[in-house]
Design a protein around this motif. Structure first.
Motif, PDB file in Angstrom:
ATOM      1  N   GLU A 194       1.456  -1.234  -0.244  1.00 25.08           N
ATOM      2  CA  GLU A 194       0.153  -0.261   0.241  1.00 25.08           C
ATOM      3  C   GLU A 194       1.185   1.253  -0.229  1.00 25.08           C
ATOM      4  OE1 GLU A 194       1.067  -1.114   3.894  1.00 25.08           O
ATOM      5  OE2 GLU A 194      -0.602  -2.415   2.715  1.00 25.08           O
ATOM      6  N   SER A 195       1.539   1.153   0.331  1.00 26.95           N
ATOM      7  CA  SER A 195       2.775   2.498   0.866  1.00 26.95           C
ATOM      8  C   SER A 195       3.308   2.886  -0.714  1.00 26.95           C
ATOM      9  CB  SER A 195       4.088   2.307   1.836  1.00 26.95           C
ATOM     10  OG  SER A 195       3.518   2.153   2.497  1.00 26.95           O
ATOM     11  N   HIS A 196       3.637   1.779  -1.340  1.00 27.48           N
ATOM     12  CA  HIS A 196       4.194   2.077  -2.651  1.00 27.48           C
ATOM     13  C   HIS A 196       3.074   3.007  -3.593  1.00 27.48           C
ATOM     14  CE1 HIS A 196       6.298  -1.031  -1.549  1.00 27.48           C
ATOM     15  NE2 HIS A 196       8.317  -0.233  -2.022  1.00 27.48           N
ATOM     16  N   PHE A 197       2.285   2.156  -3.688  1.00 27.93           N
ATOM     17  CA  PHE A 197       1.225   2.567  -4.770  1.00 27.93           C
ATOM     18  C   PHE A 197       0.565   3.969  -3.831  1.00 27.93           C
ATOM     19  CE2 PHE A 197       0.702  -2.075  -6.289  1.00 27.93           C
ATOM     20  CZ  PHE A 197       1.636  -0.946  -7.483  1.00 27.93           C
ATOM     21  N   ILE A 198       0.350   4.748  -2.377  1.00 21.65           N
ATOM     22  CA  ILE A 198       0.615   5.681  -2.105  1.00 21.65           C
ATOM     23  C   ILE A 198       0.963   6.939  -2.206  1.00 21.65           C
ATOM     24  CG2 ILE A 198      -0.248   7.172   0.321  1.00 21.65           C
ATOM     25  CD1 ILE A 198      -0.908   4.510   1.491  1.00 21.65           C
ATOM     26  N   GLU A 199       2.567   6.344  -2.680  1.00 20.65           N
ATOM     27  CA  GLU A 199       3.529   6.878  -3.436  1.00 20.65           C
ATOM     28  C   GLU A 199       3.460   8.074  -4.390  1.00 20.65           C
ATOM     29  OE1 GLU A 199       8.477   7.622  -3.027  1.00 20.65           O
ATOM     30  OE2 GLU A 199       7.421   6.204  -2.408  1.00 20.65           O
ATOM     31  N   ASP A 200       2.674   6.905  -4.957  1.00 23.55           N
ATOM     32  CA  ASP A 200       2.466   6.539  -6.654  1.00 23.55           C
ATOM     33  C   ASP A 200       1.491   7.926  -6.687  1.00 23.55           C
ATOM     34  OD1 ASP A 200       2.849   5.682  -9.245  1.00 23.55           O
ATOM     35  OD2 ASP A 200       0.712   5.393  -8.743  1.00 23.55           O
ATOM     36  N   ALA A 201       0.438   7.682  -6.383  1.00 21.95           N
ATOM     37  CA  ALA A 201      -1.164   8.595  -6.218  1.00 21.95           C
ATOM     38  C   ALA A 201      -1.007   9.585  -5.865  1.00 21.95           C
ATOM     39  CB  ALA A 201      -1.987   7.607  -5.979  1.00 21.95           C
ATOM     40  N   GLY A 202       0.135  10.011  -4.370  1.00 21.21           N
ATOM     41  CA  GLY A 202       0.377  11.566  -4.569  1.00 21.21           C
ATOM     42  C   GLY A 202       1.595  12.470  -5.529  1.00 21.21           C
ATOM     43  N   GLN A 203       1.753  10.941  -6.475  1.00 23.79           N
ATOM     44  CA  GLN A 203       2.504  12.352  -7.137  1.00 23.79           C
ATOM     45  C   GLN A 203       1.541  12.414  -8.917  1.00 23.79           C
ATOM     46  OE1 GLN A 203       5.857  10.104  -8.255  1.00 23.79           O
ATOM     47  NE2 GLN A 203       7.132  10.269  -5.627  1.00 23.79           N
ATOM     48  N   ASP A 204       0.775  11.466  -8.590  1.00 25.62           N
ATOM     49  CA  ASP A 204      -0.123  11.100  -9.813  1.00 25.62           C
ATOM     50  C   ASP A 204      -0.907  12.543 -10.285  1.00 25.62           C
ATOM     51  OD1 ASP A 204      -1.725  10.888 -11.731  1.00 25.62           O
ATOM     52  OD2 ASP A 204      -2.710   9.234 -11.539  1.00 25.62           O
ATOM     53  N   PRO A 205      -0.777  13.494 -11.092  1.00 22.48           N
ATOM     54  CA  PRO A 205      -1.760  14.294 -11.119  1.00 22.48           C
ATOM     55  C   PRO A 205      -2.964  14.781 -11.335  1.00 22.48           C
ATOM     56  CG  PRO A 205       0.058  14.055 -13.381  1.00 22.48           C
ATOM     57  CD  PRO A 205       0.280  13.027 -12.448  1.00 22.48           C
ATOM     58  N   ASN A 206      -3.445  12.973 -12.270  1.00 21.04           N
ATOM     59  CA  ASN A 206      -4.848  12.417 -12.366  1.00 21.04           C
ATOM     60  C   ASN A 206      -5.175  12.327 -11.489  1.00 21.04           C
ATOM     61  OD1 ASN A 206      -4.339  13.089 -15.586  1.00 21.04           O
ATOM     62  ND2 ASN A 206      -3.280  10.925 -15.453  1.00 21.04           N
ATOM     63  N   THR A 207      -4.560  12.410  -9.987  1.00 23.73           N
ATOM     64  CA  THR A 207      -5.535  11.700  -9.072  1.00 23.73           C
ATOM     65  C   THR A 207      -5.952  12.983  -8.010  1.00 23.73           C
ATOM     66  OG1 THR A 207      -4.284   9.716  -8.768  1.00 23.73           O
ATOM     67  CG2 THR A 207      -5.355  10.193  -6.911  1.00 23.73           C
ATOM     68  N   LYS A 208      -6.403  13.099  -7.688  1.00 27.70           N
ATOM     69  CA  LYS A 208      -7.142  14.377  -6.632  1.00 27.70           C
ATOM     70  C   LYS A 208      -7.248  13.790  -4.814  1.00 27.70           C
ATOM     71  CE  LYS A 208      -9.976  18.015  -6.145  1.00 27.70           C
ATOM     72  NZ  LYS A 208     -10.866  18.941  -6.915  1.00 27.70           N
ATOM     73  N   VAL A 209      -7.719  12.600  -4.551  1.00 25.51           N
ATOM     74  CA  VAL A 209      -8.488  11.777  -3.422  1.00 25.51           C
ATOM     75  C   VAL A 209      -7.699  10.428  -3.227  1.00 25.51           C
ATOM     76  CG1 VAL A 209     -10.211  11.085  -2.073  1.00 25.51           C
ATOM     77  CG2 VAL A 209      -9.991  13.539  -3.489  1.00 25.51           C
ATOM     78  N   ILE A 210      -6.752   9.712  -2.704  1.00 30.75           N
ATOM     79  CA  ILE A 210      -6.426   8.749  -2.271  1.00 30.75           C
ATOM     80  C   ILE A 210      -7.413   7.978  -1.468  1.00 30.75           C
ATOM     81  CG2 ILE A 210      -4.888   7.710  -1.712  1.00 30.75           C
ATOM     82  CD1 ILE A 210      -2.828   9.393  -2.169  1.00 30.75           C
TER      83      ILE A 210
END
Length: 700
Positions: A194-210
């Motif tokens: 989960e940590s790797h994918f939270i990190e990725d989503a935090g940097q993803d310009p297309n994601t506003k909410v995780i």
């Protein structure tokens, strides 16, 4: 994490275990890849087929026209290792292992999973799974999963440890009209977590909410680091299951007994800015709110309603959530009084009455949202004979456009009569609920995140140092050499003093004469305590005597304690009796630590003494990342803080000294991870300074 970009946007994809048979997972994945709109090459891998779903099929991953950047494995577990080896040799960078039959099945599966991870490490491949549904990105687009369908395009990333949860939420999202940026099924988390994918989503310009659904955290330190960073950029909302106390381990210290199985997660989430959802409904209510509403500048909420009862319920919930009922300006009150019927409540909640049509809602909402004392608003609509659900909804849409900086949520409390109005609100991205409570809870989430985002970035950890590190190392070495797990009181006092924690002077005596000599040096009166690592609750066996004020009483007391212990615990290892200078009475506190398996040292503070487990007036923080602001909040969360500030005319205690002790305990247990439990109970807090009286330290 740049390394995950090719997971969601690979140049080419191989599907190993692709099938021509409709209904087979290997066939569903091929169809999903095609129907998702993925524009790169798709290589079905199956030595028995020439073509699958109109695509050329290849006998092995090393026979494709170009190397696959991502490989999706849907094979029996027994064949997965060979397939992963071939992927590594062929230059595949990433694996999605759909296959089950690994550690979730027992010892043999665990060994198979270990070897699979070794293969990934050998070829520097990253892997999600095994035993997962796969992953989806609506913006690439790509559907490397066996989910039934493709999500609506949106800005919510959903990361789930449960594959069934992914499938259920995806199916539900169509009816709810909720769009997603990514779906990730974690499976067994053998490599990527989960940590790797939270990190990725935090940097993803297309994601506003995780959003996350998790059952555990693999690497607590990595999670804390990643979540702290991600939550500064966008909301991270987690539903953590498995919250019962059944999994709490037995502990010998007060702190350990107070720290339940779920407490460390609760503390970790709070410290790193994660918003914790308590149910699936709340998880997605918050997601909808964050995806469609601004973060408010404060917690002052206005309520506009056509029914008094729901307005009161909303007001109660606002108070329960530690928000504030907005207080209107005199100008707003004057305008509301001039327009609404005389029977209306013009304060907060604003009751436009049951005969209200859309015009009253529009006017009242306009005036409340324009008030500088209002940060957000909730509109409650009950179906009466004259209610205009559609026109009222359109009024809300106009108000959202007029005041885009203030969250606006609604509760349409009915069914078919209000359905068309609900549809208008949903299309306009205004969250609409059936009852007031979830609307207010969503505003609470928005408001709490706003406070978190405003906190100073890069706050310094506490920098307390040890004045005699060599001495502490020597004491712990001797304890381990002696094959003990618990330090003697005199040893523990020496350890905390090395970290600048004031402790009552203590000496170990092996005879009545030594005890009397030590008492004379320390100064009367003194306290005597049995020195035994096997006796944690000394008073229970007659192992403590207080207020001894002469050599004769000390000698007699030594013998009395030894006789008591011999009578109650004849087999206990006894090292003598500790002589401690009796300190003046102060406010009794406890400061302690319990080691959590995921997140490390968990620091406790609260009321101490004999009532600590009865009153349970204790707050907790992780030692990791602990700073002064967190310690101050930690104190403020307890009833002990009221006493420390001065209660009923008493002088305030030295809060600065207490902050120092907490910070130094955090540094001690961080420097020496072999310390598994620690209690300082009581700590006496004075008007000036503080003193540790009874220090217990347990090591592994």
């Amino acid at each position: 994490m740049a390394g995950l970009v090719s997971f969601f946007n690979p140049k080419s994809v191989a599907i190993i275990g692709a099938s021509k048979a409709a209904g087979k997972i290997g066939n569903v994945i091929v169809k999903n890849m095609i129907s998702s709109g993925y524009t790169g090459p798709i290589f079905p891998i199956n030595p028995k087929e020439q073509e699958i779903e109109g695509l050329a099929c290849y006998p092995a991953v090393d026979k494709t026209p170009m190397p696959a950047e991502l490989a999706v494995l849907s094979l029996p577990a027994s064949r997965t290792l060979d397939a992963a080896e071939q992927c590594g040799i062929s230059g595949v960078k990433n694996l999605v292992v759909i296959t089950a039959g690994f550690k979730e099945t027992g010892k043999e599966g665990l060994e198979l999973e270990r070897r699979l991870v070794e293969t990934c490490r050998k070829y520097e491949m990253r892997m999600t799974g095994p035993n997962c549904v796969g992953l989806i990105d609506t913006h690439t687009p790509i559907n490397a999963s066996f989910a039934a369908g493709f999500p609506l395009k949106g800005e919510i990333a959903f990361i789930s440890q449960s594959g069934a949860m992914v499938l259920s939420i995806l199916d539900w999202s169509y009816r709810a009209g909720l769009g997603f940026s990514k779906f990730v099924s974690l499976g067994n988390k053998a490599d990527l977590t989960e940590s790797h994918f939270i990190e990725d989503a935090g940097q993803d310009p297309n994601t506003k909410v995780i959003l996350c659904y998790i059952e555990d955290v693999e690497n607590g330190a990595h999670f804390l680091e990643v979540a702290r960073t991600a939550s500064r950029k966008k909301p991270v909302i987690i539903l953590k299951s498995g919250t019962s106390q059944a999994g709490a381990q037995a502990a010998s210290s007060h702190t350990g007994a107070l720290a339940g199985s779920d407490l460390a997660y609760e503390t970790a989430f709070r410290q790193c800015g994660v918003i914790r959802a308590r149910s699936m409904a709340e998880l997605f209510d918050l997601a909808v709110a964050f995806a469609s509403q601004p973060v408010p500048s404060g917690g002052r909420v206005a309520v506009v309603t056509n029914s008094g009862g729901p307005g009161i319920i909303a007001a109660d919930t606002i108070e329960q959530k530690k928000l504030q009922m907005a207080r209107f300006s005199q100008e707003t009150i004057k305008q509301l009084r001039g327009y609404l019927p005389p029977e209306s409540n013009i304060y907060n909640p604003v009751d436009v009455l049951g005969d209200a049509k859309a015009d009253r809602f529009r006017f009242s909402l306009d005036k409340t949202l324009s008030d500088p004392g209002v940060d957000s608003a909730v509109v409650l609509v009950c179906p009466t004979a004259v209610t205009e659900p559609v026109e009222t909804a359109r009024a809300l849409v106009d108000m959202k456009a007029a005041y885009p900086e203030k969250p606006l949520l609604a509760a349409y409390m009915g069914g078919e009569k209000l359905a068309e109005g609900v549809k208008v609100l949903e299309e306009a991205k205004i969250p609409c609920f059936t009852f007031p409570e979830p609307a207010v809870s969503s505003i609470s989430g928005l408001t709490g995140y706003g406070r978190t985002r405003e906190l100073p970035a890069n706050e310094q950890d506490l920098s307390y140092k040890c004045s005699n590190l060599k001495s502490v190392k020597a004491i712990l070495y001797d304890v381990k050499k002696d094959k003990r797990l618990v330090l003697l009181g005199s040893e523990a006092a020496e350890v905390v003093e090395a970290y600048g924690i004031p402790a009552a002077p203590t000496a170990l005596a092996a005879s009545p004469e030594e005890a009397a000599e030590s008492a004379g040096q320390l100064g009367y009166p003194v306290v005597l305590k049995i020195a035994s690592p096997e006796i944690l609750h000394k008073s229970d066996v007659g192992g403590v005597l207080i207020g001894l004020d002469s050599p004769e009483r000390v000698c007699a007391g030594f013998l009395e304690i030894m006789n008591n212990v011999q009578r109650y615990l004849p087999k206990a290892a006894v090292y003598g009796v500790e002589v401690q200078k009796m300190m003046p009475k102060g406010t009794e506190l406890i400061i302690g630590m319990s080691k959590d398996i995921q997140f490390g040292p968990l620091i406790a503070f609260g009321l101490g003494g004999i009532y600590v487990n009865l009153l349970k007036d204790v707050s907790f923080r992780l030692a990791s990342g602990l700073n002064r602001r967190e310690i101050e909040n930690m104190l403020a969360e307890t009833k002990a803080y009221t006493l420390l500030r001065g209660y009923r005319g008493e002088k305030p205690a030295d809060i600065e000294a207490i902050i120092g002790i907490i910070g130094r305990v955090a540094r001690l247990v961080t420097d020496f991870p072999e310390i598994t439990e620690m209690d300082i109970n009581p700590v006496f807090a004075y008007n000036q300074g503080a003193c540790a009286l009874d220090v217990k330290i347990t090591v592994s």
